[in-house]
Design an enzyme around this catalytic site. Structure first.
Site, short mmCIF file in Angstrom:
data_model
loop_
_atom_site.label_atom_id
_atom_site.label_comp_id
_atom_site.label_asym_id
_atom_site.label_seq_id
_atom_site.Cartn_x
_atom_site.Cartn_y
_atom_site.Cartn_z
N SER A 149 20.16 65.37 13.16
CA SER A 149 19.03 66.17 13.60
C SER A 149 18.14 66.49 12.39
O SER A 149 17.67 65.58 11.71
CB SER A 149 19.51 67.43 14.31
N HIS A 199 21.48 65.21 22.70
CA HIS A 199 21.34 65.44 21.27
C HIS A 199 22.68 65.52 20.56
O HIS A 199 22.77 65.33 19.35
CB HIS A 199 20.53 66.71 21.02
#
Length: 686
Positions: free
Chosen positions: A528, A643
């Site tokens: 991320s 994610h």
């Protein structure tokens, strides 16, 4: 310069899909073929599926709730037991919802997204389910007694929805209702009060924000004697504007700084300031925690009590209310202290929370502030499996669950060092491994953004996938995180972002200077915002590393704000549409800074097709550009996972094994056999 790989941003495009399948096949053939990979994956899967893991509790009323995945239930079980029964070695669980059975019955790839249960009787819940692990979920009303979805109950189609109970017949809803209902970040712009049995389209709007806000929210506090409703706008990722919502729809501003964190518990208003705040003639520094009477504050009173004031070494990591007390978790040079604060006629008394080990990293896992002074804490370390303790403030505290040891810590140590960054800042980092070993494969990780702290934790996957093979593991506490409070974060915000990258490079350099590793044997990994960190290390500091793993990353900082939730992060990074902001973003944006003829180490990029937070196009385009210049790049895109990168333990084991196999091969030569559990010394903790 045009972007010749823009077509890879088409998430489900035919050409992009074919490209992904080809890259996946190449990477599997290169890294996931053979017994070594299979053994490693099996070792990791054994950890993830282990029946003797701690079932972490969320107490609500008389029950403890838990979501559980194992080999038999890869999608998981939502279940509960009584508080007393939870203390037993083998609690008797009542299964509320079997996600595997539901997915099979409905032919859907459901992944658990959580549930909000109606207080005080906890009979009805709003269950969230996502397809493939995406942030977007469907919402369905569930009866916890009948253990069925409610016919004609509250139901919402797939969207990035905010939803919460008001009472048995009303909920607050923020969701995708068509054009104009979402912000530029893709989150709800309006909140409605929806009454059971009526069309959502006819539900009255109670609050709305602007299209350039991040999102809007509403919540209901049902605490007897303190029933309140709140609405808020997130102006950006760190700033908000909040109001008390009256029964007649009137709004009363909660006049705290827009970048402060605030919380209301019964009669109290708690404020944690993130920048200096001058109020009532007193200036409170960033990171201070203040408390006052909520009603008095609304009436204009500004008599605030200081509960915590930071210093150069100490910050508040988290806090939690019980019914009559406040718990604070402090970080002192990234080591925890837990304290109890209790209001009384002479002010707020402060004392240590009993039963917390001094040398482990501890945190508050759970409280039930509506009812009593119960709390659950966890205590762990890099080499110390987690211990779960239950207690009551002023009463007994006892360990009730212990995580097994999944790797042999014999001969391993944990050391903390400080590296000197380019501007002289001292940056802490932890080194886990054999302190007497010669220079060998070392894995360094970090994050450095959004005020997220990286603290010591027992990671069995790291233990089996890396430490058990003889590797050294390093965690860097670079600026941009929250290890030293808001100031540590502010130091790497927007145009100051390169400070985080200088910190990480300083840690890498310090590891070599101390003789712990050497550049050819130093690998790094991040996801991320940490994936952006990895991309910058690749393009700015390639000579420091022997291999890099980049997971679900941001990499194209020219277009990040146009992709999925990217607009919500402009406060962290800057606005590429603003020429002044782009001037500093372009200096480090990895995708724009790939150059030919550089000493880039081998790279593995991973992402998920179902990641609807950070667009998979970042990783796809970076892999394509690196390949164009002839660099050693591997790419794998999990079709599911959101994610988090994986939707179940099988996928998580595969992705982890891929990472460690890649790093071990690149940093130590041919992969070594993974020791089987039976070959290891018997571990007492098992």
């Amino acid at each position: 310069m045009g972007d010749e790989y823009l077509w890879l941003e088409e998430v489900d495009g035919a050409d992009a899909g074919a490209w992904v399948r080809e890259r996946n096949a190449e990477t599997v053939a290169r890294l996931a073929a053979g017994g070594t990979f299979d053994d490693l994956k099996a070792e990791i899967r054994q950890v993830l599926d282990a029946d003797d893991r701690i079932p972490y509790p969320a107490r609500r009323g008389d029950h403890v709730y838990n979501f559980w995945r194992d080999a038999t239930h890869p999608r998981g079980l939502w279940r509960r037991t009584t508080v007393d029964d939870y203390r037993r070695p083998e609690p008797r669980w009542e299964v509320l919802l079997d996600i595997d059975a539901l997915a099979a019955a409905e032919d859907e790839n459901w992944v658990w997204g959580g549930a909000t249960v109606l207080r005080p009787d906890f009979r009805r819940g709003l269950v969230k389910l996502s397809r493939g692990g995406a942030d977007a979920t469907v919402v369905r009303e569930f009866d916890l007694v009948d253990r069925t979805f409610v016919a004609d109950g509250f139901t919402l189609a797939e969207a990035k929805t905010n939803v919460g109970w008001i009472d048995a017949d009303h909920i607050y809803v923020g969701t995708d209702l068509g054009p104009g209902s979402l912000t530029a970040s893709g989150y709800p712009r309006t909140v409605r009060r929806w009454r059971r049995g009526t069309p959502l389209a006819q539900a009255p709007t109670v609050f709305e924000g602007h299209v350039d806000d991040v999102a809007v929210y509403a919540s209901h506090d049902p605490t007897p004697g303190f029933v309140r409703d709140f609405v808020s706008r997130r102006l950006d990722f760190f700033r908000g504007e909040s109001h008390l919502l009256g029964p007649d729809g009137t709004l009363r501003r909660i006049d705290v700084p827009d970048d402060a964190d605030w919380d209301v518990h019964r009669q109290w208003l708690l404020v944690r300031v993130r920048s200096d705040w001058t109020v009532g003639g007193v200036t409170h520094p960033a990171g201070a925690v203040l408390v006052t009477g909520f009603d008095d504050f609304l009436a204009g009173g500004r008599d605030l009590t200081v509960l915590f004031e930071p210093d150069a070494h100490t910050s508040v990591s988290e806090y939690a209310w019980t019914r009559n007390h406040l718990l604070l978790v402090l970080l002192r040079d990234v080591r925890t202290e837990l304290v109890v604060l209790t209001p009384g006629p002479d002010g707020w008394a402060r004392e240590p929370l009993p039963g917390v080990p001094a040398m482990d990293h501890s945190g508050i896992l759970d409280t039930e502030p509506d009812l009593d002074d119960y709390y659950a804490t966890t205590s762990e370390g890099f080499l110390q499996p987690d211990t779960l303790r239950l207690g009551v403030i002023g009463g007994d505290v006892e360990p009730v669950k212990r995580e097994p040891a999944y790797f042999d810590p014999h001969g391993l140590t944990v050391r903390q060092f400080f590296a000197t960054s380019a501007d002289g800042t001292q940056v802490p980092y932890f080194v886990v491994g054999d302190a007497g070993a010669s220079v060998g494969p070392t894995l360094l990780t970090g994050y450095g953004g959004f005020e997220v702290s990286r603290t010591p934790a027992y990671d069995a996957v790291v233990g089996r996938g890396w430490l058990a093979r003889g590797g050294t593991y390093v965690v860097a506490n670079i600026r941009g995180g929250g290890e030293y409070g808001p100031q540590w974060h502010h130091a790497a915000l927007r145009e100051r972002r390169p400070r985080a990258y200088e910190d990480f490079a300083a840690v890498a350099t310090d590891l070599v200077a101390r003789g712990i590793t050497e550049p050819s044997r130093l690998g790094i990994r991040g996801g991320s915002n940490g994936g952006l960190l990895m991309g910058v290390m690749l393009t700015r500091y390639p000579e420091l590393f022997g291999a890099i793993v980049v997971q679900v990353p941001l990499l194209d900082m020219r277009r990040y704000h146009l992709l999925l939730a990217g607009a919500s992060w402009v406060a962290e990074y800057g606005d590429p549409e603003n020429p002044d902001d782009w001037a500093f973003l372009r200096e480090y944006s990895p995708y724009q800074n790939v150059r030919a003829g550089q000493p880039y180490p081998p790279v593995l990029l991973t992402t998920s097709t179902r990641d609807d937070r950070v667009h998979p196009g970042h990783a796809r385009k970076m892999a394509a550009r690196l390949a164009e210049f002839g660099y050693d790049v591997s790419y794998y895109e999990n079709i599911e996972g959101g994610h988090g990168g994986a939707a179940d333990n099988e996928q998580a084991a595969f992705m982890s094994a891929l990472t460690y196999e890649f790093l071990w091969r690149k940093l130590s030569g041919p992969a070594e056999a993974v020791p089987q559990q039976s070959e290891r010394a018997t571990l007492d903790a098992r």
